[in-house]
Write an enzyme that holds these catalytic residues in place. Structure first.
Site, mmCIF file in Angstrom:
data_model
loop_
_atom_site.group_PDB
_atom_site.id
_atom_site.type_symbol
_atom_site.label_atom_id
_atom_site.label_comp_id
_atom_site.label_asym_id
_atom_site.label_seq_id
_atom_site.Cartn_x
_atom_site.Cartn_y
_atom_site.Cartn_z
ATOM 1 N N SER A 8 -7.645 6.270 -7.849
ATOM 2 C CA SER A 8 -7.545 6.219 -6.187
ATOM 3 C C SER A 8 -7.778 7.770 -5.996
ATOM 4 O O SER A 8 -6.882 8.766 -6.665
ATOM 5 C CB SER A 8 -6.391 5.451 -5.722
ATOM 6 O OG SER A 8 -5.214 5.964 -6.197
ATOM 7 N N LYS A 41 -7.262 18.549 -1.299
ATOM 8 C CA LYS A 41 -5.895 18.518 -1.844
ATOM 9 C C LYS A 41 -5.882 17.991 -3.389
ATOM 10 O O LYS A 41 -4.817 18.136 -3.943
ATOM 11 C CB LYS A 41 -4.761 17.686 -0.730
ATOM 12 C CG LYS A 41 -4.604 18.308 0.492
ATOM 13 C CD LYS A 41 -3.622 17.589 1.244
ATOM 14 C CE LYS A 41 -3.411 18.027 2.595
ATOM 15 N NZ LYS A 41 -2.516 17.369 3.583
ATOM 16 N N ASP A 69 -11.250 6.971 -0.798
ATOM 17 C CA ASP A 69 -10.888 6.355 0.530
ATOM 18 C C ASP A 69 -11.074 7.472 1.752
ATOM 19 O O ASP A 69 -10.784 7.137 2.963
ATOM 20 C CB ASP A 69 -9.266 6.202 0.474
ATOM 21 C CG ASP A 69 -8.997 4.944 1.363
ATOM 22 O OD1 ASP A 69 -9.627 4.010 1.565
ATOM 23 O OD2 ASP A 69 -7.963 4.894 1.934
ATOM 24 N N CYS A 111 -23.973 -20.479 10.489
ATOM 25 C CA CYS A 111 -24.387 -21.379 9.194
ATOM 26 C C CYS A 111 -23.324 -22.319 9.267
ATOM 27 O O CYS A 111 -22.303 -22.313 9.998
ATOM 28 C CB CYS A 111 -24.389 -20.736 7.951
ATOM 29 S SG CYS A 111 -22.745 -19.661 7.509
ATOM 30 N N LYS A 151 -3.149 3.460 0.949
ATOM 31 C CA LYS A 151 -3.395 3.443 -0.642
ATOM 32 C C LYS A 151 -3.472 1.630 -0.919
ATOM 33 O O LYS A 151 -4.301 1.306 -1.704
ATOM 34 C CB LYS A 151 -2.494 4.101 -1.357
ATOM 35 C CG LYS A 151 -2.376 4.008 -2.907
ATOM 36 C CD LYS A 151 -1.648 4.827 -3.678
ATOM 37 C CE LYS A 151 -1.840 4.329 -5.137
ATOM 38 N NZ LYS A 151 -0.808 5.306 -5.700
ATOM 39 N N ASP A 196 4.294 0.385 -3.970
ATOM 40 C CA ASP A 196 4.586 0.041 -5.507
ATOM 41 C C ASP A 196 5.955 -0.767 -5.515
ATOM 42 O O ASP A 196 6.051 -1.748 -6.323
ATOM 43 C CB ASP A 196 4.610 1.274 -6.150
ATOM 44 C CG ASP A 196 5.361 2.428 -5.439
ATOM 45 O OD1 ASP A 196 6.217 2.195 -4.565
ATOM 46 O OD2 ASP A 196 5.333 3.481 -6.180
#
Length: 1037
Positions: free
Chosen positions: A335, A341, A371, A64, A513, A737
């Site tokens: 998440s 686990k 995930d 395209c 993560k 984080d």
């Protein structure tokens, strides 16, 4: 968005998209046969002459126009099939390498740009409108307005309307052309008219009314609702400073300790121990490092504050009766990876607490990131959605807390307190029975999933589960609850519940993560696009149903909220033993360090329990406050500085993409071509990034949105974009984080620390020694990775000076604290070495020198006591933190430094394992479980060496007489300091041991060793034989 419409699975790169309905054959979402682009899967489209667009005249490879333009501009400029260089076609802008052509088909003539300044704004708008609406089909007059993207000021609201025609045309793939939304300048004439009409005066009045400075009209004084309106105008939160009687002595002691520490180090350096120069030098180096580490940790706690929120004012301002609810929408991310686990029942409780929170249901959307592409998680989520239809109305009817059923039914409290409805007991019994049946269904799914069949999992309709291969599967999206079909047993609407599993293919980097969270950001941006996002781990449930409202008191505050990037809540935990042997609650960090940072630029992001502003995650700078007008200067005199540029620029990230500068039309066009490079090739998502107030285009169909959502979670979507570099969760460390919050603070944002009286969220922590050390190892390894990365706070973020000095201190401390393990290990071994070699790290000190030691120890204790006084942390929690600082320092932190250096120097990567959230049936049964790991070797060695050193030192003092006991006490003091700090480790190492007190075992070993030596020395029960003295007879007896 229609709920229960089936599982949408597909791969954008492979041109696959199917809908799997339960108990039905799977059906294709749309017919993908025919002339489609082999790169993006959209229709190829037609040229201006009505012919089929052909990108390559050599082989006719179907592509395209947007993919053709992108390949020419950003790629190799070659056809993917025959590798022939793309020729410039009619209507395409020139790129480097194009041959000069004789015709007039150039970009300037194609858009017919006039040089007349009077007509320039109109032509610019037409040009951008053509770009925005390319490939979208015909438009009607009513909906021909494209999103008015901002000119110069990014904080203007953006409309969510798309230039889309009839509903049936929205299903066409032309909706998903890779286009760029460009900013449009406001015509100069309009600006002049606004000034002439005095528009600034109206804006000033509005601003004064918003600030509460413009008083009400006289007629409003008699209004009975005026008191409520005045209350609504008040701030939604306020700072509560620490009492000066508590904080001022604390600061004085810190300064005194700093001075004493300087004198102490001076004395230690100028007074070496010549007969033990090695021990002395090692101890001095360790003490200097400890001093630096203490400074980095202590001074960010200089300005601690508390905060209060006013939820009633929030309701007065945004939830007026008879008017639409004006609270902001919130997308909530949960998440999970491995259901073995992270038990599905734990995840289900978290989701149920989210769906039942005290917030308007049409303002909540919950996204679950699987995930691991596990069918167990998918089926458990389906069961959870069905149970939510009963659980949510029960929670809201009786206003119970907490709203996670497992925690609510196991609470040992009077659940009848404050309950006045007579049906409560009956309905509670029925709901508890329903929940027990729900648990049985979830447990049966877990038992069934314990052994996977050889042919893979099969869904109920006979379709193979798309995620059977967890490393090679398409993206999957399932809307379980939504506006249509998502109702509870009483007919009330339920919040949206969306299952998401991003596409994974071999050869792609998925970034663990952080990559999963970025996929959720894009999916939510396409489907709901809420301006705020809350992220939670699967084991962190809402303990306070008003937690989101608490965050909104900061984020929606009209005075200060616009500059807040996120609101962080402290982490609280269930299932920890009363004594908190391994400092799992981490109270010192959450109640002392984080409150100190809140007084500077805000707390660090800790990975869960955080409400984000979406625009901050997109890499935008915070809005700048109004500035006073400066004196105009002609620029001819150096003292007045240079002439100010006419057009200001506003950066979109640290290095910034300009959203201003309208001098030249071609520069305007090219300066915004980076939207695709920045956010990826999705027209709908790129447009959503400019909508500060959130929302999705009302004219978009659910089918088109789901198709675009599958596209934005494809494994190759982030290629050649800024995702993970400047946008979203930042890549480069397993502790993403810290990096994510650090980047926001470097851009000038501030964060807020919210500590409501009732804990907002609660989770589970690994109370077993081995699991706890592995968790600390993962955190420390992430810090080491950040230290050696380009985002290291030691050298990153100085440009612009937006990160405050003490805030940088805190970030530097979060990255270098693992390196303290090396001097800490040496300092823990030194006492045993001194006892075994009869040497010491300090010379004999005088009375004056002893004052340094006394003053230093007194300042250390005074600092700790005053810190506990203003923070409210108990002395037991402080002591447990000190003990685990030593335990983790000589084990997990040491291994993190070694693994980090191996990764940097040798390229040896280490995979971390998810911390198990499973709990033992017996209360605190996991506490006594012994799991051997190599992390236990260093502290065990240190402990044994010090015990042996104590025995050897005592025996040597016994042999040498009374005069040797004086120097022995100094050595024994340091050795006992190490043993006392390692006591919880020894207790965990020994396990349950039939509940024999560990202190008994320790003293038994010490006393047994000492009395054995005394037995040999005194020998009272052996008779001495009489005979000649060997010294006289010379016989070698």
């Amino acid at each position: 968005m229609e709920a229960s419409a089936g599982l949408v699975a597909g791969s954008h790169n492979r041109n696959e998209l199917v809908v799997i309905h339960n108990h039905e054959e799977h059906k294709p979402l749309k017919n993908l046969d025919g002339q489609v682009c082999e790169i993006c899967g959209d229709d190829i489209g037609l040229t201006v002459d009505g012919d089929l667009f052909v990108a390559c005249n050599e082989c006719g490879f179907p592509a395209c126009r947007p993919c053709y333009e992108y390949e020419r501009r950003e790629g190799t400029q070659q056809c993917p099939q025959c590798r022939t260089r793309y020729k410039r076609l009619k209507g395409s802008p020139r790129v480097e390498g194009d041959e000069d052509e004789e015709d007039i088909d150039d970009i300037e003539h194609e858009f017919n740009i006039d040089d007349d300044k009077h007509h320039k704004p109109k032509h610019v708008a037409d040009m951008l409108h053509g770009k925005m609406s390319y490939g979208r089909g015909p438009e009607s007059d009513e909906i021909s307005q494209f999103p008015p993207v901002i000119a110069g000021i990014r904080s203007r609201p953006v409309s969510g309307e798309f230039p889309i025609g009839a509903h049936d045309q929205m299903l066409s793939s032309s909706l998903h052309k890779r286009v760029h939304p460009y900013p449009v300048s406001e015509p100069a004439s309009a600006k002049g008219d606004e000034k002439k009409e005095g528009g600034w005066r109206d804006r000033m009045d509005d601003w004064k009314m918003q600030q509460g400075n413009l008083g009400p009209e006289p007629d409003d004084l008699n209004d009975p609702d005026s008191a409520m309106l005045d209350e609504a105008r008040q701030p939604l939160s306020r700072k509560v400073p620490i009492a000066s009687s508590k904080i001022n002595p604390y600061r004085m002691v810190i300064v005194a300790r700093l001075v004493i520490l300087a004198f102490f180090l001076r004395y230690r350096i100028l007074n070496p121990v010549h007969d033990a120069i090695g021990l002395w030098l090692t101890s001095v180096i360790c003490e200097i490092w400890f001093a630096i580490s203490w400074i980095l940790d202590q001074f960010p706690k200089w300005f601690p504050i508390n905060r209060e929120t006013y939820l009633d004012r929030l309701s007065f301002r945004y939830e007026l009766e008879g008017e639409p609810n004006l609270l902001a929408t919130v997308d909530i991310f949960v998440s999970t990876v491995d259901p073995m686990k992270e038990p599905p029942l734990v995840t289900a409780n978290t989701i149920l607490s989210i769906l039942a929170m005290d917030y308007p249901v049409d303002k909540i959307s919950c996204y679950i990131s699987d995930d691991g592409a596990s069918m167990l998680t998918f089926e458990a989520l389906s069961e959870t959605a069905e149970f939510a239809r009963k659980w949510v109305p029960f929670c809201k009817k009786f206003t119970i807390e907490p709203r996670a059923p497992e925690m609510y039914f196991t609470l040992k409290i009077d659940y009848l307190k404050d309950k006045v409805q007579p049906t409560f007991v009956k309905e509670r019994r029925a709901m508890k029975r329903e929940y027990e049946e729900f648990k049985v269904r979830i447990n049966s799914l877990v038992a069934k999933a314990s052994k996977a069949p050889p042919e893979g999992w099969i869904m109920q309709d006979g379709t193979p589960w798309p995620g059977n291969n967890t490393k090679d599967h398409p993206g999957m999206i399932q809307v379980f609850l939504g506006q249509s079909g998502g109702h509870d047993t009483e007919g009330n609407e339920l919040p949206r519940l969306v299952y998401v599993s991003r596409e994974k293919r071999p050869g792609f980097q998925h970034h663990k993560k952080a990559g999963a969270m970025n996929a959720l950001v894009r999916v939510s941006g396409v489907l709901t696009n809420a301006p705020f996002m809350l992220n939670l781990d699967c084991d962190h449930y809402l303990n306070n149903s008003k937690a989101v409202r608490e965050a909104m008191c900061f984020l929606m505050d009209p005075q200060t909220g616009k500059k807040v990037c996120y609101v962080q809540f402290p982490q609280r935990f269930d299932g920890i033993d009363r004594h908190d042997r391994y400092a799992n609650r981490n109270t010192v960090f959450f109640d002392i360090n984080m409150r100190g940072l809140d007084g500077i630029q805000g707390p660090v992001y800790v990975g869960t329990g955080c409400v984000f502003r979406r625009q901050a995650l997109y890499g935008y700078d915070p809005p700048k406050g109004p500035k006073r007008p400066k004196m105009a200067s002609c620029g001819c005199c150096p003292c007045f500085g240079r002439r100010k540029n006419k057009h200001s620029k506003q950066k979109a990230n640290g290095e910034g993409a300009s959203l201003g500068g309208m001098d030249d039309d071609k520069e305007l066009l090219m300066s915004h071509m980076n939207f695709e490079k920045k956010f990826g090739q999705s027209a709908i998502f790129v447009t959503s990034t400019l909508m500060e107030e959130g929302g999705v285009p009302p004219s978009s169909s659910p089918a088109s949105l789901l198709k675009e959502a599958i596209h934005v979670i494809s494994c190759g979507y982030e290629d050649k974009t800024e995702w993970g570099l400047e946008l979203g969760w930042i890549y480069g460390s397993i502790t993403e984080d810290i990096l994510t919050g650090f980047k926001m603070h470097c851009r000038g944002w501030r964060s807020i620390y919210c500590m409501p009286k009732r804990a907002a969220f609660k989770g589970s922590a690994p109370i077993n020694l081995s699991d706890r050390l592995n968790q600390v190892l993962r955190w420390a390894l992430g810090s080491v990775e950040i230290f050696f990365s380009r985002h290291s706070p030691v050298w990153y973020g100085y440009k612009g000076g937006k990160l405050r000095f003490l805030e940088r201190f805190a970030y530097v401390n979060t990255t270098i604290y693992p390196f303290t393990s090396i001097p800490l290990l040496a300092y823990c071994i030194l006492p045993a070495v001194c006892l075994l070699t009869d040497k010491f790290i300090m010379p004999e000190i005088s009375t004056f020198a002893s004052l340094f030691f006394i003053a230093l120890f007194m300042s250390i204790f005074a600092t700790g006591i005053l810190e506990l006084r203003w923070s409210g942390v108990s002395i037991e929690e402080w002591w447990r933190n000190e003990q685990f600082w030593v335990i983790g320092g000589i084990s997990a932190h040491l291994f993190a430094v070694v693994q980090g250096l191996l990764k940097i120097l040798a390229g040896i990567d280490t995979n971390f394992t998810v911390t198990s959230k499973a709990t033992d049936d017996e209360e605190f049964g996991e506490l006594y479980t012994f799991k051997w790991t190599t992390l236990l070797i260093p502290p065990t060695t240190v402990l044994i060496i010090n015990l042996v050193g104590v025995v050897a030192g005592v025996s040597d003092a016994i042999n040498n007489g009374v005069q040797s006991w004086g120097p022995l006490f100094g050595k024994l003091f340091f050795s006992f300091w190490v043993i006392v700090h390692l006591y919880p480790f020894l207790k965990g190492l020994m396990g349950k041991q039939n509940r024999t007190p560990t202190i008994v075992v320790i003293w038994s070993i010490l006393l047994a060793s000492i009395f054995s030596l005394l037995w040999v020395r005194i020998d009272p029960f052996v008779l001495k034989t009489k005979g000649p003295a060997t010294s006289q007879c010379g016989i070698n007896c």
